[in-house]
Design a protein around this motif. Structure first.
Motif, PDB file in Angstrom:
ATOM      1  N   ASP A 187       6.132 -57.608 -54.356  1.00  0.00           N
ATOM      2  CA  ASP A 187       5.772 -57.134 -52.888  1.00  0.00           C
ATOM      3  C   ASP A 187       4.829 -57.514 -52.149  1.00  0.00           C
ATOM      4  OD1 ASP A 187       4.668 -54.470 -50.779  1.00  0.00           O
ATOM      5  OD2 ASP A 187       5.327 -53.102 -52.591  1.00  0.00           O
ATOM      6  N   ASP A 188       5.238 -57.914 -50.684  1.00  0.00           N
ATOM      7  CA  ASP A 188       2.965 -58.425 -50.083  1.00  0.00           C
ATOM      8  C   ASP A 188       2.379 -57.289 -49.617  1.00  0.00           C
ATOM      9  OD1 ASP A 188       5.239 -57.073 -48.179  1.00  0.00           O
ATOM     10  OD2 ASP A 188       4.247 -58.134 -46.908  1.00  0.00           O
ATOM     11  N   ASP A 189       2.526 -56.032 -50.448  1.00  0.00           N
ATOM     12  CA  ASP A 189       1.641 -55.492 -50.385  1.00  0.00           C
ATOM     13  C   ASP A 189       0.224 -55.496 -51.558  1.00  0.00           C
ATOM     14  OD1 ASP A 189      -0.947 -53.310 -50.149  1.00  0.00           O
ATOM     15  OD2 ASP A 189       0.395 -51.899 -49.010  1.00  0.00           O
TER      16      ASP A 189
ATOM     17  N   ASP B 125       9.676 -54.194 -52.994  1.00  0.00           N
ATOM     18  CA  ASP B 125       9.929 -53.519 -51.456  1.00  0.00           C
ATOM     19  C   ASP B 125      10.975 -54.800 -50.935  1.00  0.00           C
ATOM     20  OD1 ASP B 125       8.851 -52.184 -49.222  1.00  0.00           O
ATOM     21  OD2 ASP B 125       7.179 -53.949 -48.934  1.00  0.00           O
TER      22      ASP B 125
END
Length: 119
Positions: free
Chosen positions: A9-11, A53
């Protein structure tokens, strides 16, 4: 042997939260915030499960799932796709995800999904 769960997930806030939640399971976590590197790291680490994600820059979650499903070495990987997108479930299923969880998700839902899949 301990099971391995790969989180992409990039978050990084979501990654940190998932790592904390997954401490309640009997599995090790591997994390990747940059989807460009995820496929190679999946091949290298051979996890039992991927939590990915759907919407990430450069390589989206559905692109990654499709690539996994067309790769013999990873074809049987259990994939949980997470997203806040209204169309997320349909996109995840069409790409080949085993399960979809909408963001924001409940901690108990994640634990149940992971433990149910890692039996």
């Amino acid at each position: 042997m301990k099971k391995k769960i790969f989180i992409c997930d990039d978050d990084l806030g979501i990654v940190d939260m998932l790592e904390l939640i997954l401490e309640f399971t009997d599995a090790d976590t591997i994390s990747e915030g940059n989807s460009i590197h995820a496929f190679d790291r999946l091949l290298e680490t051979k996890p039992n499960m991927l939590i990915v994600d759907l919407w990430m820059p450069v390589v989206s979650g559905d692109q990654l799932i499709r690539r996994i499903r067309s790769t013999d070495a990873l074809r049987d990987l259990y994939i949980i796709c997470i997203s806040a997108s209204r169309d997320g479930e349909k996109i995840a299923q069409e790409a080949g995800a085993d399960l979809f969880l909408a963001k924001p998700f409940d901690m108990d839902d994640i634990i149940r999904a992971v433990e149910g899949a890692l039996v």
